[in-house]
Enzyme design. Structure first.
Site, PDB file in Angstrom:
ATOM      1  N   SER A 123       0.808  -1.205   0.000  1.00 20.30           N
ATOM      2  CA  SER A 123       0.000   0.000   0.000  1.00 20.30           C
ATOM      3  C   SER A 123       0.849   1.266   0.000  1.00 20.30           C
ATOM      4  CB  SER A 123      -0.900   0.004   1.246  1.00 20.30           C
ATOM      5  OG  SER A 123      -1.545   1.242   1.425  1.00 20.30           O
ATOM      6  N   TYR A 134      -2.778   5.189  -3.581  1.00 21.06           N
ATOM      7  CA  TYR A 134      -3.862   6.085  -3.191  1.00 21.06           C
ATOM      8  C   TYR A 134      -3.530   7.432  -3.817  1.00 21.06           C
ATOM      9  CZ  TYR A 134      -6.082   3.125   0.363  1.00 21.06           C
ATOM     10  OH  TYR A 134      -6.759   2.140   1.012  1.00 21.06           O
ATOM     11  N   THR A 161      -6.370   2.546  -6.447  1.00 16.31           N
ATOM     12  CA  THR A 161      -7.591   2.459  -5.655  1.00 16.31           C
ATOM     13  C   THR A 161      -8.467   3.675  -5.923  1.00 16.31           C
ATOM     14  OG1 THR A 161      -6.604   1.104  -3.913  1.00 16.31           O
ATOM     15  CG2 THR A 161      -8.529   2.423  -3.306  1.00 16.31           C
ATOM     16  N   LYS A 174      -8.844  -0.650  -8.752  1.00 20.61           N
ATOM     17  CA  LYS A 174      -9.411  -1.325  -7.586  1.00 20.61           C
ATOM     18  C   LYS A 174     -10.568  -0.518  -6.994  1.00 20.61           C
ATOM     19  CE  LYS A 174      -8.108  -3.116  -3.001  1.00 20.61           C
ATOM     20  NZ  LYS A 174      -8.957  -2.288  -2.124  1.00 20.61           N
ATOM     21  N   HIS A 228     -13.608  -2.663  -0.541  1.00 20.22           N
ATOM     22  CA  HIS A 228     -12.648  -2.221   0.473  1.00 20.22           C
ATOM     23  C   HIS A 228     -12.876  -2.955   1.798  1.00 20.22           C
ATOM     24  CE1 HIS A 228      -9.724   1.229   0.244  1.00 20.22           C
ATOM     25  NE2 HIS A 228      -9.529   0.882   1.502  1.00 20.22           N
TER      26      HIS A 228
END
Length: 367
Positions: free
Chosen positions: A121, A145, A171, A240, A264
Site C-alpha cells: 500500500s 492512493y 484504488t 481497484k 474495500h
C-alpha cells in the site's frame, strides 16, 4: 515485543497451527493493541457490509462432481504474465506495522515463500524499496492512493518502477474515508510512521496524521487519471474498487489492464452489496478482456473457489493475513496462505477440478 512511540508491536516468528481463518481474529486481538486492532478489523458505520461480504458467499453453491478421474489438484496459475503457485494474493493493506514490528517486509517474505503475489500500500509502514527487497525477487504490485499532489504521485510511481513492481493498483473507492466508528471510539492516530509519506511530511518527520492523509487524497478520480498513470509508468494498471459493469468498462476504455472487484472490505460504503454478489456481473461485462482480481470477505478455501468460478482470476484477502502476521511474522503469513490452499485443494478435488482453469469453468448455483 518491540515498543515504538509507546505502541507494542509483535516480534513473533513462528509457523501457526490453524484450525480455520476466522479463529485467528480472536487470537490476534490478544496481542495487537486496541487502537491498532480496531483500525485493522473495523468497517464503516454498523459494519453491515463488512459482515455481508462473508455471509454472501452462501448465495453461491459448488456442484460436487465424482466421476471425473481427478486427483492431486494444483493451485498453480498464471496471471498478468506471472507464474504463481497460488491464486491467493495479499490485498494492499495499510500500516502493517500495527500488527508486527517488521510490517510489510515480513508479509512480503511470507508471500514469497508460498509463491503468492504481494501488493503493498501507499500507506505502508515500510518503504517501497524495503518491501520489494524483502520479497527477494518475488512478484509484487504497488497500490496507489492518488493524491491531489501529482509530484507526490509521480514520486511514488517512480519508486515502484525502480523497485521492480509488476503492476500498479489504483484504488478509486476511497475518495473519502468511510465512517469507521472503532477509530472514533479509540481516538486512533497512527503511532507508526508511514515510510512512503515521511519525506513529504512537515515537522518531526514521523509521517502524516490520519486527518492530514485524507485531506491530501484526491477526491475526484476520472478515466483521464487512469490514462495518465498508464502512460507514465508503462506498467499494467489495475483499477481497484470496481463494483459495477459500467465502471469496469470505463476503466478498460482508459487503458486499465486489470479490474479489481472490491468494496474495500466493508470499510467504505456501508449498505452497499457484498463484493461476491456483484462479481459475476462485472466479470461478464469484462468478458476476459483483462484479468479480474477479487477481494472482500474471503475466509475459506470454498470462498476462493466460488470467486474463481464467478469470474475472478486472482483472489485477495488482507485481515486474516495480517492476523497471521501478528501471530507468527513471515511464517505466520505463509501459514495462512498454506491453510487456505489446503482448503481450496479439498474443494477442487470434490468438485472434480484439477487446475485453477478448471475451477473457473466449474458449475455453481447462484441463489
Amino acid at each position: 515485543m518491540t515498543i515504538f512511540n509507546g505502541y507494542e508491536q509483535s516480534d513473533r516468528e513462528q509457523k501457526l497451527n490453524i484450525l480455520n481463518l476466522p479463529s485467528l481474529e480472536a487470537e490476534a486481538k490478544k496481542i495487537i493493541p486496541t487502537g491498532g486492532f480496531g483500525y485493522i478489523s473495523g468497517g464503516s458505520e454498523d459494519e453491515w457490509t463488512l459482515h455481508e461480504n462473508t455471509s454472501a458467499f452462501n448465495h453461491i453453491q459448488i456442484i460436487p462432481r465424482a466421476l471425473t478421474n481427478v486427483d492431486q489438484p494444483s493451485t498453480n496459475t498464471k496471471v498478468f504474465g506471472l507464474n504463481l503457485k497460488t491464486p491467493i494474493m495479499m490485498a494492499p493493506a495499510a500500516a502493517q506495522g500495527l500488527a508486527h514490528s517488521r510490517g510489510e517486509k515480513a508479509t512480503a517474505e511470507g508471500l514469497a515463500e508460498v509463491g503468492g503475489l504481494m501488493a503493498q500500500s501507499t500507506y505502508s509502514s515500510t518503504s517501497i524499496a524495503d518491501t520489494a527487497a524483502a520479497g527477494n525477487g518475488a512478484p509484487q504490485f504497488f497500490q496507489l492512493y492518488m493524491s491531489k499532489d501529482w509530484e507526490f504521485n509521480y514520486s511514488l510511481l517512480d519508486e515502484a518502477v525502480k523497485a521492480g513492481a509488476k503492476g500498479i493498483i489504483l484504488t478509486v473507492d476511497a475518495t473519502v474515508d468511510g465512517y469507521r466508528e472503532s477509530d472514533i471510539i479509540n481516538n486512533f492516530q497512527f503511532p507508526i510512521p508511514m515510510a512512503n509519506l515521511a519525506k513529504f511530511s512537515e515537522g518531526d518527520g514521523k509521517g502524516k496524521g490520519i486527518m492530514e492523509i485524507y485531506a491530501a487524497a484526491a477526491q475526484k478520480i476520472s478515466p483521464d487519471d487512469v490514462r495518465r498513470i498508464v502512460k507514465y509508468t508503462k506498467l499494467p494498471v489495475i483499477v481497484k474498487g470496481i463494483e459495477s459493469a459500467e465502471d469496469a468498462l470505463l476503466a478498460i476504455g482508459a487503458g486499465a489492464e486489470g479490474i479489481y472487484v472490491s468494496n474495500h472490505g466493508g470499510r467504505q460504503l456501508n449498505g452497499g452489496p457484498a463484493s461476491i454478489d456483484v462479481l459475476h456481473d462485472v466479470a461478464k461485462a469484462v468478458n476476459h478482456q483483462v484479468p479480474v482480481i477479487f477481494d472482500s470477505g474471503v475466509r475459506r478455501g470454498s470462498h476462493v473457489f466460488k470467486a474463481l468460478a464467478s469470474g475472478a482470476d486472482l483472489v485477495a484477502l488482507a485481515r486474516p493475513i495480517i492476523y497471521g502476521l501478528a501471530l507468527g511474522g513471515a511464517k505466520g503469513v505463509s501459514s495462512v496462505i498454506n491453510h487456505l490452499n489446503d482448503e481450496l485443494k479439498i474443494d477442487m478435488q470434490l468438485a472434480g477440478t484439477k487446475t485453477i482453469e478448471d475451477v473457473k469453468k466449474a458449475k455453481i448455483l447462484r441463489k
